[in-house]
Design a protein around this motif. Sequence first.
Motif, PDB file in Angstrom:
ATOM      1  N   ARG A 418     -74.892   0.879  37.886  1.00 53.11           N
ATOM      2  CA  ARG A 418     -73.611   1.536  38.152  1.00 53.11           C
ATOM      3  C   ARG A 418     -73.765   2.864  38.900  1.00 53.11           C
ATOM      4  NH1 ARG A 418     -70.520   0.198  32.411  1.00 53.11           N
ATOM      5  NH2 ARG A 418     -70.377  -2.064  32.796  1.00 53.11           N
ATOM      6  N   LEU A 459     -67.580   4.250  36.722  1.00 52.86           N
ATOM      7  CA  LEU A 459     -67.471   2.822  36.444  1.00 52.86           C
ATOM      8  C   LEU A 459     -67.696   2.593  34.957  1.00 52.86           C
ATOM      9  CD1 LEU A 459     -69.563   1.336  39.395  1.00 52.86           C
ATOM     10  CD2 LEU A 459     -67.116   1.855  39.327  1.00 52.86           C
ATOM     11  N   LEU A 467     -64.710  -5.261  35.079  1.00 51.29           N
ATOM     12  CA  LEU A 467     -65.100  -3.882  35.398  1.00 51.29           C
ATOM     13  C   LEU A 467     -63.850  -3.016  35.459  1.00 51.29           C
ATOM     14  CD1 LEU A 467     -67.475  -1.978  36.421  1.00 51.29           C
ATOM     15  CD2 LEU A 467     -66.648  -2.522  38.723  1.00 51.29           C
TER      16      LEU A 467
END
Length: 482
Positions: A418, A459, A467
Amino acid sequence: MVIGVLGLSVGLALGGVLLLAVLGYALQRSVDSDVSRTAEAVTRLAAEDALPDPLPVAGGQVRVQVIDAQGRIRAASIDADRLVPMVRPDQVDPDRRQRLVVSGERVGLAGPVRVVTMPAGHPADPLTVLVAKSMADVRHSTHVVRTILLISFPLLVGVLAAVAWRVVGATLRPVEALRRGAEEITGRAGPGRLPVPASRDEVHRLAVTLNGMLDRLESARRRQRAFVADAAHELRSPVTNIRTELEVARHLGDRTDWAAVTGNLLADTERLSRLVDDLLLLARLDESGAAGETDSGPGDAGAGGASGAGMRGAGAGPGGGGAGGRPDRGRAVGPVELGELLTAVAGRYPSPPVRVTPPDEPLWTVGQPDELRRILTNLLDNAVRHARTRVVLAAVPDGAYHLVTVTDDGPGIPVADRDRVFDRFTRLDDARARDAGGAGLGLAIVRELVRRAGGTVTLGDADGPGLRVSLRLPALPTTDAG
């Protein structure tokens, strides 16, 4: 060094001249004091009509005479002339004290002679006391000191110059080492470090600072070379596709399906245009200083921001070629209502549908409307590309910020990736991302634009599979928005 030695020489010369002047003045005052005391003592004797003959004096360098108004000598010391006064009568003022300098030949002493005249006696019989003392000792002392200064000052200047040369050389030796190190680094045009002296002084701190600067420059150079290489690779792909399509079409001649060829060429041209727009935008953001260090952690404005662009497309979907891709466009900053902006951007994605959860009240932020639209467009491009059935776009107040979330039910991004996916030209699935038209720049643009707007982007996991991208933008008070 030369200027310092010259300055030192001038200072010593001025000091020597001042020393001689002070010494001469002090010795002269000493002579005047001795002569004046002797004259006062003889004056008291004259006032009491008790002048002895010869007059008593201390030392062999003193002569005393007592003369009357006609210049005749009434009394004298044992070594003084009894016929000729030490001072011509026309030089004597019988009413006041005088200090004169006469030739030693007239007095019988060596060198110039200091003579003090002092009135004495009774008004009916005025007398004048003449006391003379040789100044040969004063001249000799001054000459000795002058000679010592003339000999010692050049030697002193030479010794100090040699010491200064050694000290300055030792001080500048680390600087010379820094210069040679910089020359070697420049000559080989590669990474390197300057030598750091062991002393904890200004040169040590300079070397540490310069090494830090070299590290940053080398890091920037590596990033630039990697960026140029990646950009060249990404630009080569659509150009190669266009050339291949045209060569195949020319080879087939009349059998060419021009409708299909035209569609493919337009798709590649659009992809190329989006890539060029993204590169120009990033170059503009880098040049304006909006982008900070690319290695910022996940908690700050760019931490997770840019990477998603890489994994989840170029960020140029249905709205990707908008104003954000025009680097030459003026940046008009103003209040923007997030609810209207979210609704307008979500309406451009018919499949899968983007569901907007409107805020309960108007949420105002400040920024460039086209840049905020580009941020949401890039995030939605990625979400729509990987969502299975739905994408949810929502905005809620969050203290001094407004929280905008983009949630999809796609495969998501592993936690370990991420941060990495925010780097430019990063794709977790290269083949799929390239087929979908992504170049790995979309979220990189998001990160820079969010940082430019004073916000953050991160994120995280969705409530279910998928997500969630959390975007925080500075809140603008309602009174200011109005």
